[in-house]
Design a protein around this motif. Sequence first.
Motif, PDB file in Angstrom:
ATOM      1  N   HIS A 133       1.066  -9.785 -10.869  1.00 19.28           N
ATOM      2  CA  HIS A 133       1.155  -8.476 -10.213  1.00 19.28           C
ATOM      3  C   HIS A 133       2.365  -8.510  -9.275  1.00 19.28           C
ATOM      4  N   ASN A 134       3.368  -7.685  -9.560  1.00 24.43           N
ATOM      5  CA  ASN A 134       4.592  -7.717  -8.755  1.00 24.43           C
ATOM      6  C   ASN A 134       4.629  -6.574  -7.742  1.00 24.43           C
ATOM      7  N   THR A 135       5.117  -6.880  -6.561  1.00 19.33           N
ATOM      8  CA  THR A 135       5.316  -5.876  -5.521  1.00 19.33           C
ATOM      9  C   THR A 135       6.680  -6.120  -4.882  1.00 19.33           C
ATOM     10  N   ILE A 136       7.499  -5.080  -4.790  1.00 20.41           N
ATOM     11  CA  ILE A 136       8.818  -5.230  -4.193  1.00 20.41           C
ATOM     12  C   ILE A 136       8.848  -4.576  -2.815  1.00 20.41           C
ATOM     13  N   ILE A 137       9.761  -5.039  -1.983  1.00 22.25           N
ATOM     14  CA  ILE A 137       9.813  -4.557  -0.596  1.00 22.25           C
ATOM     15  C   ILE A 137      10.133  -3.064  -0.549  1.00 22.25           C
ATOM     16  N   ASP A 138      10.842  -2.545  -1.541  1.00 19.58           N
ATOM     17  CA  ASP A 138      11.157  -1.119  -1.619  1.00 19.58           C
ATOM     18  C   ASP A 138       9.894  -0.259  -1.580  1.00 19.58           C
ATOM     19  N   ASN A 139       8.798  -0.829  -2.067  1.00 17.36           N
ATOM     20  CA  ASN A 139       7.536  -0.095  -2.182  1.00 17.36           C
ATOM     21  C   ASN A 139       7.019   0.408  -0.841  1.00 17.36           C
ATOM     22  N   MET A 140       7.436  -0.229   0.260  1.00 20.67           N
ATOM     23  CA  MET A 140       7.027   0.236   1.587  1.00 20.67           C
ATOM     24  C   MET A 140       7.400   1.700   1.799  1.00 20.67           C
ATOM     25  N   MET A 141       8.521   2.115   1.222  1.00 17.47           N
ATOM     26  CA  MET A 141       9.011   3.477   1.425  1.00 17.47           C
ATOM     27  C   MET A 141       8.100   4.522   0.794  1.00 17.47           C
ATOM     28  N   ASN A 142       7.385   4.126  -0.257  1.00 17.01           N
ATOM     29  CA  ASN A 142       6.569   5.090  -0.994  1.00 17.01           C
ATOM     30  C   ASN A 142       5.175   5.293  -0.401  1.00 17.01           C
ATOM     31  N   LEU A 143       4.858   4.500   0.629  1.00 14.41           N
ATOM     32  CA  LEU A 143       3.566   4.676   1.302  1.00 14.41           C
ATOM     33  C   LEU A 143       3.508   5.994   2.068  1.00 14.41           C
ATOM     34  N   GLU A 144       4.659   6.518   2.451  1.00 13.35           N
ATOM     35  CA  GLU A 144       4.677   7.770   3.211  1.00 13.35           C
ATOM     36  C   GLU A 144       4.021   8.901   2.429  1.00 13.35           C
ATOM     37  N   LEU A 145       4.217   8.906   1.125  1.00 13.99           N
ATOM     38  CA  LEU A 145       3.576   9.907   0.263  1.00 13.99           C
ATOM     39  C   LEU A 145       2.062   9.833   0.392  1.00 13.99           C
ATOM     40  N   LEU A 146       1.511   8.611   0.390  1.00 16.00           N
ATOM     41  CA  LEU A 146       0.059   8.439   0.482  1.00 16.00           C
ATOM     42  C   LEU A 146      -0.466   8.852   1.853  1.00 16.00           C
ATOM     43  N   PHE A 147       0.233   8.450   2.905  1.00 14.72           N
ATOM     44  CA  PHE A 147      -0.181   8.840   4.251  1.00 14.72           C
ATOM     45  C   PHE A 147      -0.221  10.364   4.383  1.00 14.72           C
ATOM     46  N   TRP A 148       0.841  11.007   3.924  1.00 16.49           N
ATOM     47  CA  TRP A 148       0.937  12.456   4.055  1.00 16.49           C
ATOM     48  C   TRP A 148      -0.204  13.139   3.301  1.00 16.49           C
ATOM     49  N   ALA A 149      -0.420  12.697   2.065  1.00 14.92           N
ATOM     50  CA  ALA A 149      -1.460  13.323   1.247  1.00 14.92           C
ATOM     51  C   ALA A 149      -2.832  13.168   1.895  1.00 14.92           C
ATOM     52  N   SER A 150      -3.110  11.987   2.461  1.00 14.53           N
ATOM     53  CA  SER A 150      -4.426  11.745   3.064  1.00 14.53           C
ATOM     54  C   SER A 150      -4.680  12.650   4.260  1.00 14.53           C
ATOM     55  N   LYS A 151      -3.607  13.130   4.886  1.00 12.39           N
ATOM     56  CA  LYS A 151      -3.737  13.973   6.082  1.00 12.39           C
ATOM     57  C   LYS A 151      -3.576  15.461   5.780  1.00 12.39           C
ATOM     58  N   ASN A 152      -3.299  15.772   4.512  1.00  9.34           N
ATOM     59  CA  ASN A 152      -3.025  17.168   4.161  1.00  9.34           C
ATOM     60  C   ASN A 152      -3.842  17.637   2.967  1.00  9.34           C
ATOM     61  N   GLY A 153      -5.110  17.228   2.954  1.00  8.46           N
ATOM     62  CA  GLY A 153      -6.018  17.732   1.923  1.00  8.46           C
ATOM     63  C   GLY A 153      -6.302  16.784   0.791  1.00  8.46           C
ATOM     64  N   GLY A 154      -5.611  15.629   0.757  1.00  5.46           N
ATOM     65  CA  GLY A 154      -5.845  14.662  -0.306  1.00  5.46           C
ATOM     66  C   GLY A 154      -6.989  13.727   0.031  1.00  5.46           C
TER      67      GLY A 154
END
Length: 392
Positions: A170-191
């Motif tokens: 299972h690979n995870t790259i450091i760039d992936n940190m940037m895409n967490l913002e999408l999840l945070f936003w969705a969780s606070k805006n009806g997701g």
Amino acid sequence: MITRFSTLILALFLLTISAYSQKSNSFNVKKQLEYCAVQASKTLKVTPDDGTSPRTVPNGSKEWKFVGYKDWTSGFWPGELWYLYEATGDKKWEKEADKFSRFLTPLSVSKAGDHDLGFQVFNSFGNGYRLTKNKEYKDIILKTADTLATLFNPKVGTIQSWPHNKMGGHNTIIDNMMNLELLFWASKNGGNKKLYDIAVKHAETTMANHFRPDYSAYHVIIYDYETGKKIKGRTAQGYSDDSMWARGQAWAIYGFTMVYRETKDPKFLDFAHKVTRVYLDRLTTEDLIPYWDFNAAGIPNEPRDASAAAIVSSALIELSSYTKDKNLKNEYLTKSKKMIVSLSDHYQSHDVNSAFLLHSTGHKPAGSEIDCSINYADYYYLEALLRLQKLK
């Protein structure tokens, strides 16, 4: 005699400081934003109306290379257009930003191909929703967040970055940190509220496993699919497995700063300071624009990476706003401004091509996008200018 000599040295020192201060204070953000608008207008004229977007201008060329909506960089161009709308209020930019954003709509209802959905959809539709509150944009963002979450492996505690590239686990790259913002936003805006937990867990797991003792980042961490244990750290785009790839460290600085903003958990703020410290301490270039990798063998005859500087300059402005230590806050702001001034004075494209910046490096080990113009460098440069303008 010694006293007069000392006085002369002091006077010259103060004159130098004054000259730098005047240069910094006289920096015209509005002028740089106008330059970006002019360049983007040129790019619009040569961009086909077929769903593609401009990604890169190779070194020595004036012509953009265009990519489809599935390319990981496809969200940066519409993101730039939204930022230009924010900067100018000109409806022309809103219209173009809407058009290029909508080309990416299929990503919200397709199977997740990799982790880059945040770059693609949040930089485009996310900025669009922030500026217009268009409900259609919100629906697309929420669907995309659910799609990204399908790549989360609870046994590991991270989102898999490249499902198509097994890499022995299972690979995870450091760039992936940037895409967490999408999840945070969705969780606070009806997701789904679980999206918040996924983002936090990913950040915590990355914090525990992705860094060396000096807080420099590995590019890639390989985990065991079943046990979740870390197997090894390696690179894909850096100089070596143990080197500090400039853009990778930039993603870490920006990413953990953003995670603190979304969680207000002090452990993430502390970590953002630590990953920033190693970057700034090892930055030896006078203009504060790094070589593509801090450990590249050919320094000082290695390509620079303006994209890393643009990302860090933007992140430092935000990080400074969470920093209570006045000296540290001043250091972040001073160095951020110097990076932005350096990019503006010496890295702008002007008549070379219609991008904003020259001298970015994409994937040097693969011989790809070396010392060229790249859309994500332009995106974060424009974001940094807007953040600096808001400071002023």
